[in-house]
Design a protein around this motif. Structure first.
Motif, PDB file in Angstrom:
ATOM      1  N   MET A   1       0.849  -1.172   0.000  1.00 53.58           N
ATOM      2  CA  MET A   1       0.000   0.000   0.000  1.00 53.58           C
ATOM      3  C   MET A   1       0.894   1.235   0.000  1.00 53.58           C
ATOM      4  O   MET A   1       1.738   1.401   0.864  1.00 53.58           O
ATOM      5  CB  MET A   1      -0.891  -0.015   1.244  1.00 53.58           C
ATOM      6  N   LYS A   2       0.725   2.083  -0.992  1.00 51.91           N
ATOM      7  CA  LYS A   2       1.547   3.280  -1.102  1.00 51.91           C
ATOM      8  C   LYS A   2       0.680   4.504  -0.825  1.00 51.91           C
ATOM      9  O   LYS A   2      -0.222   4.820  -1.587  1.00 51.91           O
ATOM     10  CB  LYS A   2       2.168   3.359  -2.492  1.00 51.91           C
ATOM     11  N   ILE A   3       0.958   5.179   0.283  1.00 50.21           N
ATOM     12  CA  ILE A   3       0.186   6.356   0.690  1.00 50.21           C
ATOM     13  C   ILE A   3       1.005   7.604   0.376  1.00 50.21           C
ATOM     14  O   ILE A   3       2.233   7.605   0.508  1.00 50.21           O
ATOM     15  CB  ILE A   3      -0.157   6.296   2.184  1.00 50.21           C
ATOM     16  N   ASN A   4       0.338   8.654  -0.012  1.00 49.16           N
ATOM     17  CA  ASN A   4       0.985   9.926  -0.273  1.00 49.16           C
ATOM     18  C   ASN A   4       1.715  10.397   0.994  1.00 49.16           C
ATOM     19  O   ASN A   4       1.094  10.592   2.034  1.00 49.16           O
ATOM     20  CB  ASN A   4      -0.071  10.940  -0.698  1.00 49.16           C
ATOM     21  N   LYS A   5       3.029  10.580   0.911  1.00 51.13           N
ATOM     22  CA  LYS A   5       3.817  10.915   2.096  1.00 51.13           C
ATOM     23  C   LYS A   5       3.480  12.297   2.641  1.00 51.13           C
ATOM     24  O   LYS A   5       3.443  12.489   3.852  1.00 51.13           O
ATOM     25  CB  LYS A   5       5.309  10.825   1.776  1.00 51.13           C
ATOM     26  N   THR A   6       3.224  13.254   1.786  1.00 47.60           N
ATOM     27  CA  THR A   6       2.886  14.597   2.251  1.00 47.60           C
ATOM     28  C   THR A   6       1.597  14.578   3.057  1.00 47.60           C
ATOM     29  O   THR A   6       1.520  15.166   4.135  1.00 47.60           O
ATOM     30  CB  THR A   6       2.745  15.557   1.059  1.00 47.60           C
ATOM     31  N   GLY A   7       0.592  13.899   2.553  1.00 50.84           N
ATOM     32  CA  GLY A   7      -0.667  13.790   3.278  1.00 50.84           C
ATOM     33  C   GLY A   7      -0.505  13.048   4.596  1.00 50.84           C
ATOM     34  O   GLY A   7      -1.116  13.403   5.599  1.00 50.84           O
ATOM     35  N   PHE A   8       0.347  12.030   4.591  1.00 57.64           N
ATOM     36  CA  PHE A   8       0.605  11.273   5.809  1.00 57.64           C
ATOM     37  C   PHE A   8       1.293  12.138   6.856  1.00 57.64           C
ATOM     38  O   PHE A   8       0.952  12.085   8.036  1.00 57.64           O
ATOM     39  CB  PHE A   8       1.458  10.051   5.465  1.00 57.64           C
ATOM     40  N   TYR A   9       2.256  12.961   6.446  1.00 55.64           N
ATOM     41  CA  TYR A   9       2.939  13.861   7.383  1.00 55.64           C
ATOM     42  C   TYR A   9       1.985  14.919   7.931  1.00 55.64           C
ATOM     43  O   TYR A   9       2.007  15.241   9.116  1.00 55.64           O
ATOM     44  CB  TYR A   9       4.139  14.531   6.725  1.00 55.64           C
ATOM     45  N   ILE A  10       1.131  15.448   7.083  1.00 57.16           N
ATOM     46  CA  ILE A  10       0.136  16.435   7.539  1.00 57.16           C
ATOM     47  C   ILE A  10      -0.807  15.798   8.544  1.00 57.16           C
ATOM     48  O   ILE A  10      -1.142  16.398   9.571  1.00 57.16           O
ATOM     49  CB  ILE A  10      -0.632  17.016   6.336  1.00 57.16           C
ATOM     50  N   LEU A  11      -1.231  14.575   8.270  1.00 52.09           N
ATOM     51  CA  LEU A  11      -2.109  13.858   9.191  1.00 52.09           C
ATOM     52  C   LEU A  11      -1.434  13.673  10.548  1.00 52.09           C
ATOM     53  O   LEU A  11      -2.055  13.893  11.595  1.00 52.09           O
ATOM     54  CB  LEU A  11      -2.487  12.507   8.593  1.00 52.09           C
ATOM     55  N   ASN A  12      -0.170  13.288  10.553  1.00 50.34           N
ATOM     56  CA  ASN A  12       0.550  13.107  11.812  1.00 50.34           C
ATOM     57  C   ASN A  12       0.707  14.407  12.581  1.00 50.34           C
ATOM     58  O   ASN A  12       0.551  14.441  13.801  1.00 50.34           O
ATOM     59  CB  ASN A  12       1.924  12.485  11.557  1.00 50.34           C
ATOM     60  N   VAL A  13       0.996  15.499  11.889  1.00 45.93           N
ATOM     61  CA  VAL A  13       1.128  16.800  12.559  1.00 45.93           C
ATOM     62  C   VAL A  13      -0.194  17.210  13.193  1.00 45.93           C
ATOM     63  O   VAL A  13      -0.220  17.687  14.335  1.00 45.93           O
ATOM     64  CB  VAL A  13       1.613  17.872  11.553  1.00 45.93           C
ATOM     65  N   ILE A  14      -1.278  17.013  12.483  1.00 48.51           N
ATOM     66  CA  ILE A  14      -2.598  17.366  13.023  1.00 48.51           C
ATOM     67  C   ILE A  14      -2.908  16.534  14.266  1.00 48.51           C
ATOM     68  O   ILE A  14      -3.376  17.058  15.279  1.00 48.51           O
ATOM     69  CB  ILE A  14      -3.691  17.188  11.948  1.00 48.51           C
ATOM     70  N   LEU A  15      -2.640  15.235  14.202  1.00 47.64           N
ATOM     71  CA  LEU A  15      -2.952  14.377  15.345  1.00 47.64           C
ATOM     72  C   LEU A  15      -2.063  14.684  16.550  1.00 47.64           C
ATOM     73  O   LEU A  15      -2.541  14.727  17.684  1.00 47.64           O
ATOM     74  CB  LEU A  15      -2.840  12.907  14.945  1.00 47.64           C
ATOM     75  N   PHE A  16      -0.772  14.918  16.328  1.00 46.60           N
ATOM     76  CA  PHE A  16       0.103  15.270  17.448  1.00 46.60           C
ATOM     77  C   PHE A  16      -0.271  16.622  18.043  1.00 46.60           C
ATOM     78  O   PHE A  16      -0.216  16.814  19.259  1.00 46.60           O
ATOM     79  CB  PHE A  16       1.572  15.258  17.023  1.00 46.60           C
ATOM     80  N   SER A  17      -0.671  17.569  17.201  1.00 43.74           N
ATOM     81  CA  SER A  17      -1.131  18.865  17.710  1.00 43.74           C
ATOM     82  C   SER A  17      -2.380  18.699  18.569  1.00 43.74           C
ATOM     83  O   SER A  17      -2.509  19.335  19.614  1.00 43.74           O
ATOM     84  CB  SER A  17      -1.426  19.817  16.552  1.00 43.74           C
ATOM     85  N   ALA A  18      -3.287  17.846  18.129  1.00 44.15           N
ATOM     86  CA  ALA A  18      -4.505  17.591  18.905  1.00 44.15           C
ATOM     87  C   ALA A  18      -4.163  16.995  20.262  1.00 44.15           C
ATOM     88  O   ALA A  18      -4.743  17.371  21.285  1.00 44.15           O
ATOM     89  CB  ALA A  18      -5.440  16.668  18.141  1.00 44.15           C
ATOM     90  N   ILE A  19      -3.210  16.061  20.290  1.00 40.55           N
ATOM     91  CA  ILE A  19      -2.804  15.453  21.565  1.00 40.55           C
ATOM     92  C   ILE A  19      -2.202  16.492  22.491  1.00 40.55           C
ATOM     93  O   ILE A  19      -2.525  16.543  23.688  1.00 40.55           O
ATOM     94  CB  ILE A  19      -1.819  14.296  21.307  1.00 40.55           C
ATOM     95  N   ILE A  20      -1.341  17.341  21.960  1.00 41.48           N
ATOM     96  CA  ILE A  20      -0.697  18.368  22.797  1.00 41.48           C
ATOM     97  C   ILE A  20      -1.718  19.361  23.326  1.00 41.48           C
ATOM     98  O   ILE A  20      -1.734  19.686  24.515  1.00 41.48           O
ATOM     99  CB  ILE A  20       0.413  19.070  21.992  1.00 41.48           C
ATOM    100  N   PHE A  21      -2.598  19.872  22.458  1.00 45.91           N
ATOM    101  CA  PHE A  21      -3.596  20.846  22.905  1.00 45.91           C
ATOM    102  C   PHE A  21      -4.561  20.238  23.913  1.00 45.91           C
ATOM    103  O   PHE A  21      -4.969  20.894  24.863  1.00 45.91           O
ATOM    104  CB  PHE A  21      -4.370  21.412  21.718  1.00 45.91           C
ATOM    105  N   ALA A  22      -4.922  18.980  23.718  1.00 47.08           N
ATOM    106  CA  ALA A  22      -5.850  18.327  24.644  1.00 47.08           C
ATOM    107  C   ALA A  22      -5.165  18.002  25.973  1.00 47.08           C
ATOM    108  O   ALA A  22      -5.788  18.110  27.036  1.00 47.08           O
ATOM    109  CB  ALA A  22      -6.410  17.063  24.015  1.00 47.08           C
ATOM    110  N   GLN A  23      -3.899  17.603  25.924  1.00 52.18           N
ATOM    111  CA  GLN A  23      -3.178  17.240  27.136  1.00 52.18           C
ATOM    112  C   GLN A  23      -3.028  18.432  28.080  1.00 52.18           C
ATOM    113  O   GLN A  23      -3.240  18.314  29.282  1.00 52.18           O
ATOM    114  CB  GLN A  23      -1.796  16.683  26.772  1.00 52.18           C
ATOM    115  N   TYR A  24      -2.632  19.568  27.535  1.00 50.86           N
ATOM    116  CA  TYR A  24      -2.397  20.744  28.372  1.00 50.86           C
ATOM    117  C   TYR A  24      -3.629  21.620  28.538  1.00 50.86           C
ATOM    118  O   TYR A  24      -3.562  22.657  29.188  1.00 50.86           O
ATOM    119  CB  TYR A  24      -1.235  21.555  27.802  1.00 50.86           C
TER     120      TYR A  24
END
Length: 60
Positions: A1-24
């Motif tokens: 399965m080949k996923i678009n790397k740019t979209g995958f990186y954007i997805l990871n940034v969004i999810l990590f940002s959500a974790i940080i904002f929710a944690q604090y």
């Protein structure tokens, strides 16, 4: 399965940002869901939809 790397990186940034904002608790949980989680779900769905519906190129 080949996923678009740019979209995958954007997805990871969004999810990590959500974790940080929710944690604090910098913003309310409802806002975290509306701003981060819903767009991340849409990006994830579009990435997997594109991968599953791509047909391999025919070598002629």
């Amino acid at each position: 399965m080949k996923i678009n790397k740019t979209g995958f990186y954007i997805l990871n940034v969004i999810l990590f940002s959500a974790i940080i904002f929710a944690q604090y608790e910098w913003i309310e949980p409802r806002t975290v869901i509306n701003v981060f989680i819903v767009p991340a779900f849409i990006i994830s769905a579009s990435l997997t939809y594109r991968v599953k519906n791509k047909k391999p190129l025919k070598n002629e």
